[in-house]
Design an enzyme around this catalytic site. Structure first.
Site, PDB file in Angstrom:
ATOM      1  N   ASP A 228     -29.629  52.234  89.335  1.00  0.00           N
ATOM      2  CA  ASP A 228     -30.338  51.117  88.720  1.00  0.00           C
ATOM      3  C   ASP A 228     -29.615  50.842  87.402  1.00  0.00           C
ATOM      4  O   ASP A 228     -28.886  51.694  86.894  1.00  0.00           O
ATOM      5  CB  ASP A 228     -31.827  51.401  88.511  1.00  0.00           C
ATOM      6  CG  ASP A 228     -32.600  50.094  88.265  1.00  0.00           C
ATOM      7  OD1 ASP A 228     -31.947  49.048  88.033  1.00  0.00           O
ATOM      8  OD2 ASP A 228     -33.845  50.107  88.305  1.00  0.00           O
TER       9      ASP A 228
HETATM   10  C1  BGC Z   1     -34.068  46.580  87.703  1.00  0.00           C
HETATM   11  C2  BGC Z   1     -33.445  46.403  89.081  1.00  0.00           C
HETATM   12  C3  BGC Z   1     -32.475  45.251  89.045  1.00  0.00           C
HETATM   13  C4  BGC Z   1     -31.434  45.502  87.973  1.00  0.00           C
HETATM   14  C5  BGC Z   1     -30.418  44.412  87.859  1.00  0.00           C
HETATM   15  C6  BGC Z   1     -33.021  46.681  86.627  1.00  0.00           C
HETATM   16  O1  BGC Z   1     -33.601  46.698  85.362  1.00  0.00           O
HETATM   17  O2  BGC Z   1     -34.888  47.714  87.692  1.00  0.00           O
HETATM   18  O3  BGC Z   1     -34.439  46.185  90.041  1.00  0.00           O
HETATM   19  O4  BGC Z   1     -31.911  45.062  90.314  1.00  0.00           O
HETATM   20  O5  BGC Z   1     -32.081  45.639  86.729  1.00  0.00           O
HETATM   21  O6  BGC Z   1     -30.962  43.274  87.328  1.00  0.00           O
END
Ligand code: BGC
Length: 757
Positions: A228
């Site tokens: 993530d």
């Molecule tokens: C989120 C993800 C997301 C990623 C990219 C993160 O903060 O938890 O779900 O895909 O950011 O935007």
């Protein structure tokens, strides 16, 4: 074709490849002809940022169709629909050169308070798995990769980057992992995104058991594990754990740390090579998108978004009112005036905030759509309440708006009141602190309901709100969720009857937040959140505690009526044999009303007597059937051995206990008119007792009892039920040390030897 093997790359290139290039791209290596591919959020529509990067949805992204969010789509209980949405999102990704879409999110809704529940599918792992799988298959059928997230146990936003979710293995296996398992084994997603949080003390990004032993060794995952955004804290440790691709890369630290770790021998280069090979394979899978010159059919996608939103609307209640005895309030009558009340009818809330926020191509409102369907002269609008200001501060009840709304309701034949959660109430990044609608909206309902009997309340919210007591006695209630850019048209379609409210609840609407066991341990403290409720999440808890709920998991009415009959259950195979235990559940569903409609046939399995605490019933199969008036269909649902199993921590595997199971079929977890019983034979799970087994265990196990029975004099204390009840929890080893007992250590040695001979 990336005709390159790991051996062609220098150590620096390898370290670069397992880091991204920037917020959304992999690293390209020109020297070797390795292109850079792009990923983008998100689960319910594309958020491709071509210039400027952030991951909070604060900067713009390309215009894209905003489909209903996951909690809405989940309410459709329709894998075919999610497949179609997946295809459409992939087509928009292809247009913008995006190879991997960062979704779906299949974390379990442990608490309605999780700020990101709108992005997640269900409280039920089976439903989350089946629907997530369909979306992944849809995306990947168009050559665009999915990223199933957030693996694992990311069930809250509070302290999400650090908190340690403390969960026992049985709960992980039965509740928090199955949706990922189903998607990985059934859909071969190109990537899996690790969670931010720690799981039992270890960051998910470094969790060898999760990322390697379970995901790859057990489930056979062959894709890339991506972090993530910002989940990596120790790059070499993350590689060791099984995380291939760090996003966005910490370019100041990570590549250098990887190179240094290989050089000083603390990271085996073969570990890096494994991840590099996976990255090369991912680029190979995704690079074709770079050469496409396609334009997505966004007008058709808007129509799909509208149909999807209608299929996700849940008709919670539809009572008859007034003189037309017997006729439910909805759909709206063909004539008469309609007061449309509520700021949300004019200023729609249709998606959640954060990384999944789509820049919609267009946005429909309920007000415009109703006016265009019914005719502007039949519709009168009153805002009723104000929404929070841009700081999120709740406005007070507004006397003037209230008076106007009450007058509009009193003057109209029917009133549609739109209520819901303002954007500031639920978002990625923070959790709710309560489940209630805003006070100014609750105050408004109280007044509007005094002005009309013919009141319909339509809700827009990403996660369940408290429904009682405010909704008691309101004849018609619709839960519309966050239905995407076409929700306005879809809600209008459902209200007028142009569309069937085809949704069923994918999450329970509890009476009170305090009915939910996780409330005691949410969101945790001092860096730790204990999942003390174990497997008792959602309806599993309410059923176990025998609590009333406002609206049950699986519930949803139709504009027609259905009848289920002729349940037949046939089992096949044997536990742990080839073929394994399975069952076919067949039932007839008949449309007994006068219009076409959809019914979701749900099948729950319960183990009547178990040695571990099991939920009374668990969803194990379902089917959505569309039927014309009078038509009937014989529906067959298939149960596999897993449907009867629990995770045995003693044995470290799925296990089925012998005995009877109840197979219940119906239209919600609380409306199960048809039940069947099956008797299952299974090898005993009780290990043969030993010295440290208790007296009770020796008495209960047939083999040890036979040995004991042969040894004990006829009048021995151990033959007395009262004695066994009193001292049954003592290990035999302890009892043998009591001189008065008449069975000493030498005797016990002999008995154990005989038993294990
Ligand atoms: C989120 C993800 C997301 C990623 C990219 C993160 O903060 O938890 O779900 O895909 O950011 O935007």
């Amino acid at each position: 074709m990336v005709d390159v093997s790991v051996a062609d790359l220098t150590l620096d290139e390898k370290a670069a490849l397992v880091s991204g290039a920037d917020m959304w791209h992999t690293v390209g290596i020109d020297r070797l002809g390795i292109p850079s591919i792009m990923c983008a959020d998100g689960p319910h529509g594309l958020r491709a940022q071509l210039d400027g990067h952030d991951h909070g949805g604060l900067l713009g992204s390309v215009p894209a169709t905003c489909f209903p969010t996951a909690s809405a789509l989940a309410s459709s209980w329709d894998p075919d629909l999610l497949h179609e949405v997946g295809v459409a999102i992939a087509d928009e990704a292809r247009q913008w050169g995006v190879s991997v879409v960062l979704g779906p999110g299949v974390n379990i809704k442990r608490s309605p308070l999780c700020g990101r529940n709108f992005e997640y599918v269900s409280e039920d792992p089976y439903l989350a798995g089946e629907l997530g799988l369909a979306l992944v298959r849809g995306l990947q059928s168009r050559g665009v990769g999915a990223s199933v997230k957030h693996y694992a146990v990311n069930n809250q936003e509070d302290d999400r980057l650090r908190v340690s979710a403390e969960v026992d293995e049985r709960t992980l296996r039965e509740i928090y992992l199955p949706a990922f398992e189903r998607i990985v084994t059934g859909g071969r997603p190109w990537t899996v995104m690790c969670a931010y949080n720690r799981v039992n003390g270890t960051y998910a990004s470094e969790h060898h058991w999760l990322l390697t032993e379970v995901l790859r060794d057990e489930w056979g995952f062959d894709g890339v594990v991506v972090s993530d955004w910002g989940a990596v804290h120790d790059r070499p440790a993350a590689l060791e754990g099984g995380l291939d691709w760090e996003m966005p890369p910490d370019l100041q630290r990570s590549p250098a740390a990887v190179v240094a770790a290989v050089r000083d021998g603390s990271l085996d280069e073969s570990v890096l090579d494994r991840s590099v090979a996976r990255m090369l394979a991912l680029v190979e899978r995704g690079r074709h998108v770079l050469d496409l010159d396609e334009t997505a059919e966004t007008a058709a996608h808007h129509e799909l978004a509208r149909r999807a939103a209608a299929d996700s609307v849940v008709l919670l209640r539809n009572d008859a009112v007034g003189p037309d005895e017997g006729a439910p309030l909805l759909p709206l009558p063909a004539s008469g005036t309609v007061a449309v009340i509520g700021e949300f009818a004019r200023t729609p809330r249709f998606q959640g905030a954060g990384s999944s926020q789509v820049n919609p191509i267009r946005v429909d409102t309920v007000l415009d759509e109703l006016a265009s369907t019914l005719g502007a002269d039949r519709v009168r609008f009153a805002a009723g309440y104000r929404l929070p200001d841009r700081h999120g501060d709740d406005p007070a009840r507004d006397g003037e708006l209230t008076a106007e709304a009450v007058a509009a309701a009193a003057a109209a034949d029917t009133t549609v009141l739109m209520l819901g959660l303002p954007a500031s109430y639920e978002s990625e990044g923070y959790d709710r602190t309560h489940m209630d609608l805003p006070a100014n909206q609750l105050a408004l309902v109280e007044e509007v309901r005094t002005a009309t009997d013919r009141l319909v309340v339509a809700l827009v919210n990403g996660s369940t709100v408290t429904m009682q007591p405010w909704s008691d006695g309101i004849p018609a209630l619709l839960e519309c969720w966050l239905g995407g850019q076409a929700a306005g048209g879809a809600i209008a379609d459902v209200l007028t009857g142009a569309a069937e409210p085809a949704g069923r609840l994918a999450e329970t609407m509890p009476v009170r937040l305090t009915d939910i066991p996780s409330t005691i341990n949410f969101p945790g403290e001092q860096g730790v959140v204990r999942y003390g409720e174990g497997v008792f999440v959602g309806y599993r808890a309410h059923d176990r505690l025998d609590q009333p709920v406002s609206f049950a998991f699986g519930h949803g009415l139709s504009y027609t009526t259905f009848e289920l009959s002729d349940l037949a259950v046939t089992t096949s195979g044997d536990v742990d044999a080839t073929p394994p235990l399975g069952a076919e559940v067949t039932v007839t569903v008949r449309n007994t009303g006068d219009r076409r409609g959809a019914h979701v046939v749900q099948c729950y399995v319960g183990d009547d007597e178990a040695t571990v605490a099991r939920p009374p019933r668990e969803l194990k199969a379902f089917a959505k059937v569309w039927l014309d008036p009078g038509a009937a269909e014989r529906v067959t649902l298939t149960l596999d051995q897993r449907a009867f199993s629990f995770w045995s921590t003693t044995h470290g595997r799925w296990a089925v206990e012998a005995g009877t199971f109840t197979i219940a079929v119906g239209s919600s977890s609380r409306d199960l008119p048809l039940t069947g019983r099956v008797t299952v034979d299974a090898p005993s799970l009780q290990p043969r007792p030993d010295r440290m087994s208790t007296l009770q265990e020796w008495v209960d196990h047939p083999e040890s009892w036979a040995v004991l029975d042969g040894f004990l004099p006829e009048r021995h204390l151990m033959r007395s039920a009262t004695f066994v009840r009193f001292l049954g929890s003592f290990p035999m080893d302890t009892l043998a040390g009591f001189s008065s007992f008449g069975l000493d250590h030498t005797d016990l040695d002999a008995l154990v030897a005989e038993l294990h001979r």
